[in-house]
Design an enzyme around this catalytic site. Structure first.
Site, PDB file in Angstrom:
ATOM      1  CD  GLN A 291      -2.568   1.600   0.289  1.00  0.00           C
ATOM      2  OE1 GLN A 291      -3.145   0.566  -0.317  1.00  0.00           O
ATOM      3  NE2 GLN A 291      -3.112   2.822   0.041  1.00  0.00           N
ATOM      4  CD  GLU A 292       2.761   3.735   3.757  1.00  0.00           C
ATOM      5  OE1 GLU A 292       2.983   4.551   3.079  1.00  0.00           O
ATOM      6  OE2 GLU A 292       2.202   3.757   4.914  1.00  0.00           O
ATOM      7  CB  SER A 293       6.646   1.774  -1.647  1.00  0.00           C
ATOM      8  OG  SER A 293       6.763   0.344  -1.128  1.00  0.00           O
ATOM      9  CE1 TYR A 408      -0.902   3.496   4.498  1.00  0.00           C
ATOM     10  CE2 TYR A 408      -1.887   2.868   6.327  1.00  0.00           C
ATOM     11  CZ  TYR A 408      -0.807   2.690   5.594  1.00  0.00           C
ATOM     12  OH  TYR A 408       0.440   2.143   6.118  1.00  0.00           O
TER      13      TYR A 408
END
Length: 426
Positions: A291-293, A408
């Site tokens: 999800q972040e990168s 998120y």
């Protein structure tokens, strides 16, 4: 007077004491538990052996009695076992316990029977939640009681528990209520309107979910009043969005996720190593990284966060990360930070704690605590995820960070379920 009566009584010889049972030294135990073994277990064993020898002797002298006893035991088993089965499965014979609101609030426990499933109770590999389960938890919170869930694999077992009075409510799809007897039970649909049914269906949730109670119980009428309250109707639509199961139905998202699964083995060892060190689910760490990168070790955002776990410079320094673009350091730093957040939110019930921790990972723990304070001031339970998630939705227009947090946490929930399913099938 006889001659014997005139004889003086002879004192008992000091050399012939009262006979005692001989206990050889080798029969006694020594050590820490010697007293218990010698005074308790040893006598029991001795008497049991004596009884066995007595019965064995009786069997040899009266063999006909043993044959009659064995025959009577077989006949009794043939009669009693089927009778017990009939009583257990026939609700008309088994004594019922009628459960109502009064008994429920008195016992301070709401017992729910449910068929496991994506729309009801999801329980896979340490992750337990579910749309229907969360609705039941909200109702239990409304009553001020504890929720206990008994999970079954099929609707017949759920209905049997309901008929027998073992549970207060049953949660299942109305399509599973097919018998004539069960069709007469009072039900309360989770969707109070056609528009709500459409919201459920759009989120991939079974629109036919219902709560069921016993025929003589007043619980369903009470839960219907709760479900159809205008304020809760709005919260229920937000809960459906959180449990939306259609994210990966989009071809682009599905392909992107499939590509990440192919890429994951490059970093899997690092995720597993850090997860073991900080007592995490490695799949959770991996999905945070996705999800972040999108599992890109060289990722850099416009705000300056970097690496697979997208750590800020301050967070990286606090976690001992010297190079945020080093995959191993970034993963370990993210795992350490996640562990600290879990410690900060120990007051949250375990079933909701993960979502609060993910929200804190995204927007910071202080921002999460501020929202909890506002919920508490408004009279809502600040430790229920639905209340927190609904607050984010209601105020998303005022704060872009709220919109980002909604996406998120919801995405990571979807990805986590998908990776667990993928690994289970593999």
């Amino acid at each position: 007077m006889s001659q014997n009566s005139q004889l003086p009584k002879r004192d008992k010889s000091a050399y012939r004491p009262t006979p005692k049972r001989v206990v050889f030294r080798r029969d006694l135990e020594t050590g820490k538990w010697a007293w218990i073994k010698n005074r308790l277990f040893f006598p029991i064993q001795t008497h049991a052996q004596a009884l066995y020898r007595k019965l064995e002797g009786y069997r040899q002298t009266h063999p006909q009695y043993y044959v009659r006893t064995a025959f009577a035991a077989v006949i009794g088993a043939l009669i009693i076992i089927p009778a017990i089965g009939i009583i257990q499965h026939d609700p008309a014979i088994k004594a019922k316990v009628i459960r109502g609101i009064d008994s429920l609030t008195q016992n301070k426990v709401l017992t729910l029977a449910a068929v496991t499933g994506r729309s009801t109770v999801y329980d896979e590999d340490g992750l337990m939640h579910g749309f229907g389960y969360d609705v039941a938890r909200q109702y239990a919170s409304h009553l001020g009681v504890e929720l206990r869930v008994i999970k079954f694999d099929d609707a017949n077992a759920v209905l049997s528990a309901m008929h027998s009075g073992d549970v207060d409510l049953a949660l299942l799809s109305q399509s599973n209520i097919i018998s004539e007897q069960s069709a007469k039970l009072p039900i309360s649909p989770l969707a109070c309107s056609d528009s709500e049914r459409a919201i459920f269906a759009g989120a991939g949730i079974d629109a036919d979910l219902v709560f069921v109670s016993q025929a003589d119980s007043d619980i369903v009428s009470n839960v219907t009043q709760f479900l159809c309250d205008d304020e809760f109707q709005e919260d229920l639509s937000y809960l459906a969005k959180f449990h939306d199961d259609t994210l990966l139905d989009n071809a682009y998202n599905a392909q992107h996720f499939a590509d990440a699964i192919q890429k994951l083995p490059l970093y899997e060892y690092g995720f597993r190593l850090s997860a073991k060190e900080f007592n995490h689910d490695w799949q959770l760490l991996a999905m945070i990284g996705y999800q972040e990168s999108h599992l890109n070790a060289n990722a850099v955002s416009p705000t300056g966060v970097q690496g697979i776990m997208m750590l800020t410079q301050d967070t990286a320094k606090a976690m001992g990360v010297k190079n945020r673009n080093d995959a191993a350091q970034s993963i370990r730093g993210g795992a350490k930070y996640l562990s600290q957040l879990q410690s900060q939110f120990q007051d949250i019930p375990e079933v909701d704690r993960l979502w609060f921790v993910l929200a804190a990972y995204n927007m910071g723990p202080n921002a999460v605590r501020q929202i909890q304070s506002r919920l508490s001031e408004s009279g809502k339970d600040p430790n229920l995820w639905l209340n927190f998630y609904a607050y984010l939705h209601k105020n998303a227009a005022k704060n872009s960070r709220y919109r980002q947090c909604i996406t998120y946490v919801t995405n990571i929930r979807t990805y986590l379920e998908a990776i667990k399913k993928h690994n289970a099938n593999a």
